[in-house]
Write an enzyme that holds these catalytic residues in place. Structure first.
Site, PDB file in Angstrom:
ATOM      1  CB  CYS A  70      80.392  75.559  17.078  1.00 57.52           C
ATOM      2  SG  CYS A  70      81.565  74.637  18.037  1.00 57.52           S
ATOM      3  CG  HIS A 109      79.632  73.831  13.625  1.00 61.24           C
ATOM      4  ND1 HIS A 109      80.900  74.362  13.460  1.00 61.24           N
ATOM      5  CD2 HIS A 109      79.706  72.999  14.698  1.00 61.24           C
ATOM      6  CE1 HIS A 109      81.697  73.875  14.399  1.00 61.24           C
ATOM      7  NE2 HIS A 109      80.997  73.045  15.155  1.00 61.24           N
ATOM      8  CG  ASN A 125      84.494  71.493  15.354  1.00 64.72           C
ATOM      9  OD1 ASN A 125      84.517  72.727  15.266  1.00 64.72           O
ATOM     10  ND2 ASN A 125      83.682  70.863  16.193  1.00 64.72           N
TER      11      ASN A 125
HETATM   12  N1  ACO Z   1      89.289  55.798  17.511  1.00 62.55           N
HETATM   13  C1  ACO Z   1      88.844  54.527  17.629  1.00 62.55           C
HETATM   14  N2  ACO Z   1      87.760  54.201  18.374  1.00 62.55           N
HETATM   15  C2  ACO Z   1      87.150  55.185  19.030  1.00 62.55           C
HETATM   16  C3  ACO Z   1      87.573  56.514  18.962  1.00 62.55           C
HETATM   17  C4  ACO Z   1      88.698  56.798  18.162  1.00 62.55           C
HETATM   18  N3  ACO Z   1      89.172  58.046  18.028  1.00 62.55           N
HETATM   19  N4  ACO Z   1      86.745  57.265  19.721  1.00 62.55           N
HETATM   20  C5  ACO Z   1      85.830  56.458  20.243  1.00 62.55           C
HETATM   21  N5  ACO Z   1      86.071  55.177  19.831  1.00 62.55           N
HETATM   22  C6  ACO Z   1      85.324  53.985  20.150  1.00 62.55           C
HETATM   23  C7  ACO Z   1      84.548  54.090  21.425  1.00 62.55           C
HETATM   24  O1  ACO Z   1      85.325  53.738  22.544  1.00 62.55           O
HETATM   25  C8  ACO Z   1      83.413  53.105  21.181  1.00 62.55           C
HETATM   26  O2  ACO Z   1      83.898  51.812  21.449  1.00 62.55           O
HETATM   27  P1  ACO Z   1      82.955  50.696  22.152  1.00 62.55           P
HETATM   28  O3  ACO Z   1      81.805  50.517  21.205  1.00 62.55           O
HETATM   29  O4  ACO Z   1      83.850  49.523  22.277  1.00 62.55           O
HETATM   30  O5  ACO Z   1      82.514  51.311  23.446  1.00 62.55           O
HETATM   31  C9  ACO Z   1      83.145  53.192  19.685  1.00 62.55           C
HETATM   32  O6  ACO Z   1      84.333  53.776  19.130  1.00 62.55           O
HETATM   33  C10 ACO Z   1      81.951  54.040  19.340  1.00 62.55           C
HETATM   34  O7  ACO Z   1      82.005  55.254  20.088  1.00 62.55           O
HETATM   35  P2  ACO Z   1      80.954  56.396  19.871  1.00 62.55           P
HETATM   36  O8  ACO Z   1      81.265  57.489  20.843  1.00 62.55           O
HETATM   37  O9  ACO Z   1      79.573  55.814  19.883  1.00 62.55           O
HETATM   38  O10 ACO Z   1      81.298  56.856  18.379  1.00 62.55           O
HETATM   39  P3  ACO Z   1      80.513  57.820  17.453  1.00 62.55           P
HETATM   40  O11 ACO Z   1      80.173  57.145  16.194  1.00 62.55           O
HETATM   41  O12 ACO Z   1      79.392  58.533  18.178  1.00 62.55           O
HETATM   42  O13 ACO Z   1      81.621  58.913  17.095  1.00 62.55           O
HETATM   43  C11 ACO Z   1      82.211  61.151  17.732  1.00 62.55           C
HETATM   44  C12 ACO Z   1      82.188  59.690  18.151  1.00 62.55           C
HETATM   45  C13 ACO Z   1      83.062  61.258  16.489  1.00 62.55           C
HETATM   46  C14 ACO Z   1      82.789  61.975  18.849  1.00 62.55           C
HETATM   47  C15 ACO Z   1      80.740  61.601  17.397  1.00 62.55           C
HETATM   48  O14 ACO Z   1      79.872  61.212  18.436  1.00 62.55           O
HETATM   49  C16 ACO Z   1      80.616  63.094  17.216  1.00 62.55           C
HETATM   50  O15 ACO Z   1      81.191  63.680  16.301  1.00 62.55           O
HETATM   51  N6  ACO Z   1      79.814  63.766  18.079  1.00 62.55           N
HETATM   52  C17 ACO Z   1      79.623  65.203  17.994  1.00 62.55           C
HETATM   53  C18 ACO Z   1      80.780  65.907  18.655  1.00 62.55           C
HETATM   54  C19 ACO Z   1      80.798  67.362  18.394  1.00 62.55           C
HETATM   55  O16 ACO Z   1      80.201  67.855  17.450  1.00 62.55           O
HETATM   56  N7  ACO Z   1      81.499  68.087  19.232  1.00 62.55           N
HETATM   57  C20 ACO Z   1      81.674  69.485  19.119  1.00 62.55           C
HETATM   58  C21 ACO Z   1      80.443  70.223  19.521  1.00 62.55           C
HETATM   59  S1  ACO Z   1      80.653  71.864  19.995  1.00 62.55           S
HETATM   60  C22 ACO Z   1      81.879  72.424  19.046  1.00 62.55           C
HETATM   61  O17 ACO Z   1      81.847  72.225  17.856  1.00 62.55           O
HETATM   62  C23 ACO Z   1      83.016  73.152  19.669  1.00 62.55           C
END
Ligand code: ACO
Length: 340
Positions: A125, A267, A297
């Site tokens: 990215c 990004h 993204n």
């Molecule tokens: N729908 C509903 N619930 C979900 C989902 C979903 N799609 N995904 C996860 N959950 C649940 C999890 O199971 C968890 O449940 P639990 O508390 O019962 O265990 C809860 O939601 C919280 O999960 P987290 O992983 O802590 O959620 P978070 O707020 O961190 O959001 C996310 C997750 C959106 C993936 C976030 O962490 C994020 O955006 N991280 C960065 C990812 C990124 O940038 N990736 C690309 C990098 S490199 C590139 O760009 C190619």
């Protein structure tokens, strides 16, 4: 932290054209929620995404090279250049059409950019900022006089559509710019770039199979090891830390403060990441340009597509300082400061 010297040079470079292109199909959160256990509300609240574009792999115009070619055509048109005028094509991607040849070579062929040499670069990215920095360095030395820099990705092909923790984020698209030599005394130019990689953090975002190390056998296919694997929470924290650090580096290298910056194009990984970076930098959120709500993204394409949209809607005006800031798989980080 990077300590790249920002050396005075005989030339400088300037962006003179931008373009972007997306596949036709729009996949909304509501549609996604029919196939995976999630909701529109959860996705919007946790990511800021409402919909994303998804390529049709049976349509060559929507292959990575097809999207990149169309974005490049639009950038060339704005720049008033013909494909034959271009010296080099840098195409940032982590989802090439084919491993050989490079997607940049497919684009060179499609455009008929006969004079240009062309190569892909993979900094995930952060790739567009890496590519723009390389082009800038080569223009500064006089090795080339202009370049097409493209960020193009078809992440949907490498998404595990059963993994609700990651599939909600990704989409496809391409953005391009034409950069050209200018005077180092011109205010309208690229000022500095700072790049970094930290391979020790590879595990936060990777694709285990499909390269020369692990062949995609039926077992690998079954395990979906040829698809992206992500530790979302850890990436989130690292992204906020490193993008803040590299934005500050760009400001201090140019003796600027956040008040001097008109726009930040970060990004588009997650709107909450961008909001956290703005908060740490003490920047009003209105200065953080975004298209993540409609585009999702799309990796190397996010920064050039946001740039293009805001050049075309005239939010970006001559004389404004613009800060580009990215992180990506690797992990990689980059910031680049330019004046429009
Ligand atoms: N729908 C509903 N619930 C979900 C989902 C979903 N799609 N995904 C996860 N959950 C649940 C999890 O199971 C968890 O449940 P639990 O508390 O019962 O265990 C809860 O939601 C919280 O999960 P987290 O992983 O802590 O959620 P978070 O707020 O961190 O959001 C996310 C997750 C959106 C993936 C976030 O962490 C994020 O955006 N991280 C960065 C990812 C990124 O940038 N990736 C690309 C990098 S490199 C590139 O760009 C190619």
């Amino acid at each position: 932290m990077a300590t790249q010297p920002q050396v005075p040079s005989a030339f400088a470079s300037r962006i003179i054209g931008t373009g972007s292109h997306f596949p036709q199909k729009i996949l909304t959160n509501g549609e996604l929620a029919k196939t995976v256990d999630t909701t529109d509300e959860w996705i919007q609240e946790r990511t800021g995404i409402h919909s994303r574009h998804i390529s049709n792999s049976s349509n060559p115009a929507e292959w990575n090279s097809g999207l990149a070619t169309e974005a490049a055509r639009k950038a060339l048109e704005m720049a008033g250049k013909k494909p034959e005028d271009i010296d080099a094509i840098f195409l940032a991607t982590c989802t090439p059409d084919t491993l050989i040849p490079s997607t940049a070579c497919w684009v060179q062929k499609n455009l008929g950019a006969k004079k240009a040499w062309a190569l892909d670069l993979n900094a995930a990215c952060s790739g567009f900022i890496f590519g723009l920095s390389f082009a800038d360095q080569m223009i500064r030395t006089g090795f080339i006089r202009n370049a097409l820099v493209i960020g193009s990705d078809v992440l949907s092909a490498f998404t595990n559509w059963n993994d609700r923790g990651s599939c909600i984020l990704f989409g496809d698209g391409a953005g391009a710019v034409v950069v050209e030599q200018t005077s180092p005394h011109s205010p309208h130019r690229i000022y500095t770039s700072h790049l970094k990689s930290d391979g020790a953090l590879w595990e936060l975002f990777h694709i285990p199979a499909g390269g020369s190390r692990v062949e995609v056998t039926p077992e690998v296919f079954e395990r979906k090891d040829h698809k992206m694997q992500m530790k979302g929470r850890e990436i989130f924290k690292e992204a906020v830390r490193t993008m803040t650090e590299y934005a500050e580096l760009a400001l201090s290298a140019n003796r600027l403060t956040t008040a001097d910056i008109s726009w930040v194009i970060a990004h588009q990984a997650n709107a909450r990441i961008i909001e956290s970076v703005a908060k740490r930098l003490d920047l009003p959120l209105e200065k953080m340009l975004m298209n993540i709500e409609r585009r999702g993204n799309n990796s190397a394409a996010t920064i050039p597509t946001v740039l293009d949209e805001n050049v075309r809607n005239q939010k970006i005006q001559p004389g404004q300082f613009i800060l580009l800031d990215a992180f990506g798989a690797g992990l990689t980080t980059g910031s680049l400061l330019l004046r429009w």
